[in-house]
Design a protein around this motif. Structure first.
Motif, short mmCIF file in Angstrom:
data_model
loop_
_atom_site.label_atom_id
_atom_site.label_comp_id
_atom_site.label_asym_id
_atom_site.label_seq_id
_atom_site.Cartn_x
_atom_site.Cartn_y
_atom_site.Cartn_z
N GLY A 9 0.81 -1.21 0.00
CA GLY A 9 0.00 0.00 0.00
C GLY A 9 0.84 1.26 0.00
N PRO A 10 0.20 2.43 -0.10
CA PRO A 10 0.90 3.71 -0.19
C PRO A 10 1.57 4.10 1.13
N LEU A 11 2.86 4.40 1.06
CA LEU A 11 3.66 4.65 2.25
C LEU A 11 3.17 5.83 3.06
N ALA A 12 3.00 7.00 2.43
CA ALA A 12 2.69 8.22 3.18
C ALA A 12 1.37 8.10 3.91
N ILE A 13 0.35 7.55 3.26
CA ILE A 13 -0.96 7.41 3.89
C ILE A 13 -0.86 6.51 5.11
N GLN A 14 -0.10 5.43 4.99
CA GLN A 14 0.00 4.49 6.11
C GLN A 14 0.75 5.10 7.28
N VAL A 15 1.76 5.90 6.99
CA VAL A 15 2.45 6.61 8.08
C VAL A 15 1.48 7.59 8.75
N GLY A 16 0.66 8.28 7.96
CA GLY A 16 -0.33 9.20 8.52
C GLY A 16 -1.36 8.48 9.36
N ILE A 17 -1.85 7.34 8.89
CA ILE A 17 -2.82 6.56 9.66
C ILE A 17 -2.19 6.07 10.97
N PHE A 18 -0.95 5.61 10.87
CA PHE A 18 -0.25 5.10 12.04
C PHE A 18 -0.05 6.20 13.08
N ALA A 19 0.39 7.37 12.62
CA ALA A 19 0.58 8.49 13.54
C ALA A 19 -0.74 8.89 14.19
N SER A 20 -1.81 8.90 13.40
CA SER A 20 -3.13 9.25 13.94
C SER A 20 -3.60 8.22 14.95
N LEU B 97 -1.66 6.43 16.93
CA LEU B 97 -0.88 6.59 18.16
C LEU B 97 -1.44 7.70 19.04
N ARG B 98 -1.95 8.75 18.42
CA ARG B 98 -2.40 9.90 19.21
C ARG B 98 -3.91 10.04 19.26
N GLY B 99 -4.65 9.28 18.45
CA GLY B 99 -6.10 9.40 18.47
C GLY B 99 -6.84 8.09 18.58
N GLY B 100 -6.11 6.99 18.71
CA GLY B 100 -6.75 5.70 18.83
C GLY B 100 -7.42 5.26 17.53
N PHE B 101 -8.35 4.31 17.66
CA PHE B 101 -9.02 3.71 16.51
C PHE B 101 -9.73 4.77 15.66
N TRP B 102 -10.54 5.61 16.28
CA TRP B 102 -11.31 6.60 15.52
C TRP B 102 -10.41 7.74 15.03
N GLY B 103 -9.34 8.02 15.77
CA GLY B 103 -8.39 9.01 15.30
C GLY B 103 -7.71 8.57 14.02
N ALA B 104 -7.44 7.26 13.92
CA ALA B 104 -6.82 6.73 12.70
C ALA B 104 -7.73 6.90 11.49
N TRP B 105 -9.02 6.58 11.66
CA TRP B 105 -9.96 6.76 10.55
C TRP B 105 -10.11 8.23 10.20
N ALA B 106 -10.22 9.08 11.21
CA ALA B 106 -10.43 10.51 10.95
C ALA B 106 -9.21 11.14 10.30
N GLY B 107 -8.03 10.89 10.88
CA GLY B 107 -6.81 11.48 10.33
C GLY B 107 -6.48 10.95 8.95
N GLY B 108 -6.67 9.65 8.76
CA GLY B 108 -6.35 9.04 7.47
C GLY B 108 -7.22 9.56 6.34
#
Length: 403
Positions: free
Chosen positions: A74-85, A87-98
């Motif tokens: 999969g796309p590197l930058a998006i996955q790093v963004g989802i991962f960072a989200s 870490l700091r926003g939990g499950f829903w933070g990952a969906w929202a930030g991604g």
């Protein structure tokens, strides 16, 4: 689900501050709107802003996020963004930030798709592509230098990087084995199975990785279903940066399904390269050409959905195993492979982007500007786009269209 705010610490130090989900959404909306330069440039930008400027992530968290995301399909930058989200926003933070990261790029490319269909082609797009694409090469090289400083520590990682660099160029693709193999070498070497007794610091958090293996046409249910399956497969099985997905898409879209001709596919790739955000947003443009707006939406969801599923599955495992010396070794080996394959992909991409004296000069000049004056990515893209618009009709470089 509990927010993993203390998930990954660097050298025992927690992050300076913990953002709210709304802060994550605002940041990634901005990054998705103005983040040019491809996946490596975007990761370099996130490292600067999230670690150095805002203090939302520790240095080690960003390093692990990049290594793990590079080792997944999969796309590197998006996955790093989802991962960072996450870490700091939990499950829903990952969906929202991604999805906030993806949304601006989706809207921009969908509009370009509509304009392309309505006007029967965008002649100025090739001129912009001519000027911007060599600058993208410089952006990748500069960002790869930043990432190497972030995570390359010893001779073994550099040996792995050189090997993967050569293999990527020879096979003209980023192969999954190039991440799995070095990861296993890292387990053996850094995990003390080959006699090394000194383990990496226990604060590092890494994990073993589950591997996944020009006219808009009517948006029929069958076509939309085929689009979703095709792009979901692309997002699930294609490793590496945005470049590696190009041959996969060309084979499926032009040779197998016949949804696009060669010229339309070239324009789609150009749009993916020129727009902010990840290069795989090419899927949105393709989806619009194949089945209009609903096609663009389905293709976008299909290409990015595997990234959410993989990261949300990996992240809890990563946190639980943050002190495991063997999985730390896996990611260190994979990180070296990531640097090598990114540089190899850069060489392959330069064959498309650089074909005459002016594009070579743009690439060299952009590299000098990035290292000496640290100009922003959007400004560099705007300047080189203007150069392309002026120079293309004067020089008429036919190689741009033929490649």
């Amino acid at each position: 689900m509990e927010r993993p705010t203390a998930g990954l610490a660097s050298q025992g130090k927690p992050p300076k501050q913990v953002p709210r989900i709304g802060d994550l959404v605002i940041y990634f909306l901005r990054l998705g709107t103005f983040g040019f330069g491809g996946p490596v440039a975007l990761c370099g930008l996130m490292e600067k802003e999230l670690v150095q400027d805002r203090g939302w992530l520790t240095r080690q968290e960003m390093r692990d996020a990049i290594a793990i995301s590079q080792s997944l399909p999969g796309p590197l930058a998006i996955q790093v963004g989802i991962f960072a989200s996450y870490l700091r926003g939990g499950f829903w933070g990952a969906w929202a930030g991604g999805w906030a990261f993806i949304l601006p790029n989706f809207l921009i490319v969908a509009v370009l798709g509509a304009l392309y269909v309505h006007f029967g082609g965008l002649s100025w797009m090739t001129a912009i592509f001519y000027g911007v694409s060599p600058a993208v090469i410089a952006l990748i090289l500069h960002s790869c230098w930043r990432l190497a400083k972030l995570g390359m520590e010893d001779w073994l990682q550099w040996v792995i990087a050189v090997f993967c660099f050569v293999i990527t160029i020879v096979f003209q693709a980023e192969l999954a084995v190039l991440f799995i193999g070095p990861g296993i070498i890292g387990v053996l070497y850094y995990g003390s199975l080959l006699g090394r007794r000194k383990a990496p610091p226990a604060s590092r958090a890494v994990a073993l990785l589950p591997l996944g293996a020009v006219t808009a046409k009517p948006a029929t249910t069958t076509t939309l279903g085929q689009l979703f399956i095709f792009f979901f497969k692309a997002g699930s099985l294609t490793f590496g940066s945005g470049l590696v997905i190009v041959p996969f898409l060309e084979k499926g879209l032009v040779q197998q399904t016949g949804w696009l001709n060669g010229r339309e596919f070239l324009v789609a790739v150009a749009v993916g390269m020129l727009s902010p955000g990840p290069v795989v947003i090419t899927a949105t443009f393709v989806g619009y050409l194949v089945a209009g707006f609903w096609g663009s939406l389905i293709a976008t969801v299909g290409i990015f959905l595997p990234s959410f599923l993989l990261i949300l599955f990996v992240a809890p495992i990563l946190i639980r195993n943050r002190n495991n010396v063997y999985v730390q070794g896996f990611v260190k080996g994979a990180y070296g492979a990531a640097i090598g394959t990114i540089l190899g992909a850069c060489v392959l991409l330069s064959k498309i982007a650089i074909g005459d004296w002016l594009t070579a000069l743009i690439a060299l000049g952009s590299l000098v500007v990035l290292f000496k004056w640290k100009v922003s990515n959007p400004l560099l893209v705007a300047i080189t786009a203007a150069i392309g618009l002026i120079a293309f009709p004067l020089l008429q470089p036919h190689w741009v269209i033929l490649k």
